[in-house]
Design a protein around this motif. Structure first.
Motif, mmCIF file in Angstrom:
data_model
loop_
_atom_site.group_PDB
_atom_site.id
_atom_site.type_symbol
_atom_site.label_atom_id
_atom_site.label_comp_id
_atom_site.label_asym_id
_atom_site.label_seq_id
_atom_site.Cartn_x
_atom_site.Cartn_y
_atom_site.Cartn_z
ATOM 1 N N THR A 299 0.843 -1.191 0.000
ATOM 2 C CA THR A 299 0.000 0.000 0.000
ATOM 3 C C THR A 299 0.878 1.241 0.000
ATOM 4 O O THR A 299 2.066 1.179 0.321
ATOM 5 N N VAL B 169 0.496 5.412 1.255
ATOM 6 C CA VAL B 169 -0.312 6.429 1.927
ATOM 7 C C VAL B 169 -0.064 7.766 1.228
ATOM 8 O O VAL B 169 1.080 8.236 1.143
ATOM 9 N N ASN C 35 -6.465 0.741 -8.262
ATOM 10 C CA ASN C 35 -7.439 1.412 -7.405
ATOM 11 C C ASN C 35 -8.727 1.763 -8.142
ATOM 12 O O ASN C 35 -9.553 2.519 -7.634
ATOM 13 N N GLU D 232 -8.118 11.602 -9.132
ATOM 14 C CA GLU D 232 -8.909 11.257 -7.954
ATOM 15 C C GLU D 232 -8.093 10.483 -6.912
ATOM 16 O O GLU D 232 -8.513 10.366 -5.769
ATOM 17 N N LEU D 233 -6.913 9.989 -7.289
ATOM 18 C CA LEU D 233 -6.069 9.241 -6.353
ATOM 19 C C LEU D 233 -5.171 10.137 -5.518
ATOM 20 O O LEU D 233 -4.584 9.688 -4.545
ATOM 21 N N THR E 2 -5.891 12.777 -3.693
ATOM 22 C CA THR E 2 -6.471 13.325 -2.469
ATOM 23 C C THR E 2 -7.472 12.335 -1.905
ATOM 24 O O THR E 2 -7.997 11.508 -2.646
ATOM 25 N N PRO E 3 -7.769 12.369 -0.645
ATOM 26 C CA PRO E 3 -7.182 13.225 0.384
ATOM 27 C C PRO E 3 -5.871 12.651 0.896
ATOM 28 O O PRO E 3 -5.617 11.459 0.773
ATOM 29 N N ARG F 11 -5.017 8.932 2.506
ATOM 30 C CA ARG F 11 -5.714 7.829 1.843
ATOM 31 C C ARG F 11 -4.713 6.715 1.524
ATOM 32 O O ARG F 11 -3.591 6.970 1.119
ATOM 33 N N GLN F 12 -5.126 5.473 1.707
ATOM 34 C CA GLN F 12 -4.274 4.334 1.375
ATOM 35 C C GLN F 12 -4.636 3.832 -0.019
ATOM 36 O O GLN F 12 -5.799 3.565 -0.306
ATOM 37 N N LEU F 13 -3.617 3.712 -0.863
ATOM 38 C CA LEU F 13 -3.800 3.190 -2.209
ATOM 39 C C LEU F 13 -3.166 1.809 -2.299
ATOM 40 O O LEU F 13 -2.125 1.554 -1.690
#
Length: 103
Positions: free
Chosen positions: A43, A45, A73, A80-81, A83-84, A87-89
């Protein structure tokens, strides 16, 4: 034709013959994989002011792999990835590559 790191690597080249006989070359359509079909690597962050290319560089070592972060994702728009912050991707292997923690 494309580098192995390209989202277009491995896509077949197609041809269309127009009514006037002109031949147009194009690539086969790329379908975005289902995120749950991709093998997890880990992941990431999101940090304040992150951009998708910075995320790809920090997570995968190459800013041009941002498409892999988007695929992992389910993002049609990479913006859109970003923010915020916090957020964990998901970071995954590309489609068709087995391994990681989920495969």
């Amino acid at each position: 034709m494309f580098s192995v790191t390209s989202r277009y690597y491995g896509l077949a080249q197609q041809q269309l013959t127009l009514p006037d006989g002109q031949v147009v070359n194009y690539l086969q359509r790329r379908f975005v994989p289902r995120p749950d079909s991709l093998a997890d690597l880990g992941t990431y962050v999101v940090r304040p002011l992150d951009r998708i290319d910075l995320i790809a560089y920090r997570a995968l070592g190459d800013p041009e792999l941002s498409w892999r972060v988007a695929d992992a994702n389910g993002a049609m728009s990479p913006d859109e990835l970003e923010t915020p912050a916090g957020r964990q991707l998901r970071i995954t292997l590309p489609a068709g590559v087995p391994g990681g923690s989920s495969g």
